[in-house]
Design a protein around this motif. Structure first.
Motif, PDB file in Angstrom:
ATOM      1  N   CYS A  67     -10.033  24.839 -24.359  1.00 49.52           N
ATOM      2  CA  CYS A  67     -10.646  24.617 -25.606  1.00 49.52           C
ATOM      3  C   CYS A  67      -9.732  23.679 -26.378  1.00 49.52           C
ATOM      4  CB  CYS A  67      -9.157  25.881 -26.071  1.00 49.52           C
ATOM      5  SG  CYS A  67      -8.713  27.799 -25.966  1.00 49.52           S
ATOM      6  N   ARG A  73      -7.508  30.122 -24.888  1.00 49.42           N
ATOM      7  CA  ARG A  73      -8.326  30.302 -24.501  1.00 49.42           C
ATOM      8  C   ARG A  73      -7.572  32.314 -24.330  1.00 49.42           C
ATOM      9  NH1 ARG A  73     -13.478  30.744 -25.179  1.00 49.42           N
ATOM     10  NH2 ARG A  73     -13.371  28.460 -25.077  1.00 49.42           N
ATOM     11  N   GLN A  76     -12.447  36.015 -25.395  1.00 51.66           N
ATOM     12  CA  GLN A  76     -13.959  35.076 -26.012  1.00 51.66           C
ATOM     13  C   GLN A  76     -13.420  33.993 -26.904  1.00 51.66           C
ATOM     14  OE1 GLN A  76     -16.901  35.808 -25.314  1.00 51.66           O
ATOM     15  NE2 GLN A  76     -16.421  37.411 -23.824  1.00 51.66           N
ATOM     16  N   ASN A  77     -12.527  34.003 -27.701  1.00 51.26           N
ATOM     17  CA  ASN A  77     -11.830  32.829 -28.458  1.00 51.26           C
ATOM     18  C   ASN A  77     -10.207  32.127 -28.013  1.00 51.26           C
ATOM     19  OD1 ASN A  77     -14.553  33.608 -30.267  1.00 51.26           O
ATOM     20  ND2 ASN A  77     -12.459  34.709 -31.280  1.00 51.26           N
ATOM     21  N   CYS A  78     -10.709  30.712 -29.146  1.00 51.23           N
ATOM     22  CA  CYS A  78      -9.188  30.122 -28.804  1.00 51.23           C
ATOM     23  C   CYS A  78      -8.085  30.255 -30.270  1.00 51.23           C
ATOM     24  CB  CYS A  78      -9.581  28.693 -28.718  1.00 51.23           C
ATOM     25  SG  CYS A  78     -10.694  28.346 -27.579  1.00 51.23           S
ATOM     26  N   GLU A 110     -10.478  42.252 -29.162  1.00 53.88           N
ATOM     27  CA  GLU A 110     -10.354  40.623 -29.342  1.00 53.88           C
ATOM     28  C   GLU A 110      -8.473  41.453 -29.468  1.00 53.88           C
ATOM     29  OE1 GLU A 110     -10.384  37.286 -32.678  1.00 53.88           O
ATOM     30  OE2 GLU A 110     -11.381  39.687 -32.525  1.00 53.88           O
ATOM     31  N   GLU A 191      -7.326  31.330 -35.355  1.00 54.18           N
ATOM     32  CA  GLU A 191      -7.916  31.512 -34.542  1.00 54.18           C
ATOM     33  C   GLU A 191      -9.097  30.408 -34.321  1.00 54.18           C
ATOM     34  OE1 GLU A 191     -11.398  35.155 -33.891  1.00 54.18           O
ATOM     35  OE2 GLU A 191      -9.950  35.032 -35.352  1.00 54.18           O
ATOM     36  N   THR A 193     -12.984  30.169 -32.925  1.00 50.01           N
ATOM     37  CA  THR A 193     -14.448  31.108 -32.742  1.00 50.01           C
ATOM     38  C   THR A 193     -15.077  30.083 -32.426  1.00 50.01           C
ATOM     39  OG1 THR A 193     -14.912  31.271 -34.578  1.00 50.01           O
ATOM     40  CG2 THR A 193     -13.803  33.181 -34.227  1.00 50.01           C
TER      41      THR A 193
END
Length: 214
Positions: A67, A73, A76-78, A110, A191, A193
């Protein structure tokens, strides 16, 4: 008597029409709900197919990219967790300045990943955080994607405010959604993505090309 009969007949017709309209409205509402559910299902299938395709092309030993600075992280995302309080609008602007947006939980998994990360960090646990949820008047939606909040996370929202925050219940030791006055000051979660990162790279490339042309 005839006049009364006519009046009675008109009254019956009027009542029947009202009933027909009501049933039609209910049918259309049900059809729209089914259509929204179907579109959401197809979007998730497409997203999953894209992930599998990337997995095959990149190779199953490829690690996730790190990230950017100030992001962590989770799943799946940061994500970035602020250590200062701001109102909802300012929080969104600060997230955009960092290349992301106020967090939007698209799946139950999530939200569980992020909340687990908060609970495991003593500096974050117990704090309240702004999310990207907004209630324009009819229902709660995510401000960036315009998707319904409850549809994605299955959580109900308490409180009368128009902006959505994650609130910590001291008794149950759990996080939940609460509608809060948008002008109140809270910490916030940004967020970042894959789509955000791609858009940021395109923007940086465009700026470099413009600078070179000058």
């Amino acid at each position: 008597m005839k006049i009364d009969d006519k009046t009675l007949t008109v009254s019956k017709i009027s009542t029947s029409n009202k009933r027909d309209v009501s049933e039609t409205d209910l049918y259309l509402l049900s059809a729209i709900e089914k259509l929204v559910y179907r579109v959401d299902y197809l979007e998730k299938r497409v997203r999953r197919a894209e992930e599998l395709l990337y997995y095959v092309i990149a190779g199953n030993n490829k690690m996730k990219e790190p990230c950017p600075t100030n992001y962590t992280r989770m799943g799946q995302n940061c994500y970035h967790f602020s250590n200062r309080d701001f109102d909802w609008k300012s929080s969104g602007s600060l997230c955009r300045g960092m290349g992301g947006h106020l967090v939007e939980f698209n799946t139950v998994e999530e939200s569980q990943d992020v909340i687990a990360g908060i609970m495991s960090n003593s500096k974050l646990k117990g704090n309240y955080f702004w999310t990207g949820g907004l209630n324009p008047g009819l229902l709660w939606i995510w401000a960036k994607s315009a998707r319904p909040v409850q549809q994605d996370t299955k959580q109900t929202v308490i409180g009368d405010g128009r902006c959505l925050k994650l609130t910590f219940n001291v008794s149950s030791k759990l996080y939940s959604y609460r509608g809060e006055d948008c002008s109140s000051r809270q910490r916030y979660i940004c967020e970042l993505t894959v789509e955000d990162e791609s858009a940021n790279r395109i923007e940086r490339t465009a700026r470099l090309l413009i600078d070179k042309s000058d």
